[in-house]
Write a protein that holds these residues in place. Sequence first.
Motif, PDB file in Angstrom:
ATOM      1  N   GLY A  33       0.790  -1.224   0.000  1.00 47.20           N
ATOM      2  CA  GLY A  33       0.000   0.000   0.000  1.00 47.20           C
ATOM      3  C   GLY A  33       0.820   1.271   0.000  1.00 47.20           C
ATOM      4  O   GLY A  33       0.254   2.364  -0.010  1.00 47.20           O
ATOM      5  N   GLY A  34       2.140   1.137   0.054  1.00 43.63           N
ATOM      6  CA  GLY A  34       3.001   2.316   0.015  1.00 43.63           C
ATOM      7  C   GLY A  34       3.220   2.994   1.354  1.00 43.63           C
ATOM      8  O   GLY A  34       3.804   4.083   1.412  1.00 43.63           O
ATOM      9  N   ASP A  35       2.763   2.374   2.459  1.00 45.42           N
ATOM     10  CA  ASP A  35       2.938   2.995   3.772  1.00 45.42           C
ATOM     11  C   ASP A  35       4.334   2.777   4.334  1.00 45.42           C
ATOM     12  O   ASP A  35       4.821   3.583   5.128  1.00 45.42           O
ATOM     13  N   LEU A  36       4.969   1.671   3.970  1.00 48.02           N
ATOM     14  CA  LEU A  36       6.293   1.346   4.478  1.00 48.02           C
ATOM     15  C   LEU A  36       7.377   1.883   3.555  1.00 48.02           C
ATOM     16  O   LEU A  36       7.198   1.937   2.334  1.00 48.02           O
ATOM     17  N   ARG A  37       8.503   2.223   4.153  1.00 46.15           N
ATOM     18  CA  ARG A  37       9.664   2.645   3.382  1.00 46.15           C
ATOM     19  C   ARG A  37      10.578   1.430   3.199  1.00 46.15           C
ATOM     20  O   ARG A  37      10.827   0.684   4.156  1.00 46.15           O
TER      21      ARG A  37
END
Length: 418
Positions: free
Chosen positions: A95-99
Amino acid sequence: MRLLTALLLLCGVVLGGCGGSGSDTTVSVLGSWTGQEEVSFRAVLADFQKRTGIHVDYTGTRDARAVLASELHDGRPPDTAVLSRIGDLRGYAAGGDLRPLSGLPHGADDGLTTAAGPDGGRRPYGIVVKATVKSLIWYNPRTIPSGLRDRLTAPPRSWADLAEAAAESTGARPWCLGLADTSNSGWPGTDWIEDVLLHESGPEVYDAWVSGRLPWNSAPVRNAWRAFGSVVAGARGGTNGILLTGYGQAGAPMFTDPPGCLLDHAGSFATAFYNQAASRPQPGRDYDFIPFPGRRAVEIGGDVLGMFRDTPAARRLIAYLTTAHAQEIWIKRAGSGAFSLNRAVPPERYPDRLSQRIAQTLTSAQTVRFDASDSMPTVMAAAFDHAVLEFAADPRDPRLDTILTALDQVRRTTRFPS
């Protein structure tokens, strides 16, 4: 396991290989560790703070999953968070929340601490801070019938050998089993099914099943459920007892006189519960284990730390937590139940002989896999837990057909990360 070695290089490569902005003096960590687990983790953090001068703001709560979801919704996530489900980590990555954790050597990823994301899973998104070793069969050497003890000493070469030995035991019911948990009952049964599938059918079949590519009503999965059904049939307390007994109390009857059950399938966390028995059982003397029979494989539960805000302090903390030095602080604490996936941590660093043998089982395994239900999407994992409870109430083939058909319907309608 190559990634675990590569992560040791993170101190040298991640600081120069990552961009991002943020504090270089403070890092926030959200996790579910409370009680003695929090005490152990804070001992690790204290050493990090002493070495770096970076202050760590740790928040420990049993509702960490809900707190993280709320903070992400509000746009104020912590710098880092410890997740108990690898499936959650993969979902946040997708979902793109983590780097992503940049700077690792190309090709050093063995899949143990990675999460699929927008880049197709080519980079790791988390590190295993500590692991629980599953795939263990526990017994009491002092009360187990001599014939069964001899069969375990061999030890059994397959699940069929172990099942036969258990069925031939006299006196107490062979299996200790409890499926109740205050948060999500049923998961001890999923551990059974996962272990049988992994050790009997191999990692390729296991991986296909976890990723949603193998139907639930396929022959390998069905056979694993039937094996669990034979355990239910031979478990102490019958159906009602199984459904009402907490997983932490399931093995307690091994320490009564006469014993109420003989064999307990549980992870390394079981020792903390055994030590609470009134008879004060001692490791090695009153409880011991054999690895789950079959392939040289181990299933693990992993507490995985991910980075939600790319800051210099967060990257330095992640680099530190991968080192053998940091992980040894935790595992040396008696009763911590923590195990390291870092092969630079030798088994003799663990505080007692039993823990050293568990660590050796982990380090000598040819195959290591995360717990399947922890790796699946939340909706699939929840259906799995519930299905185990249904099956335990009526472990017959007609009922199993219905259960597996329903689970496969969930699989077909669920999005699995690539």
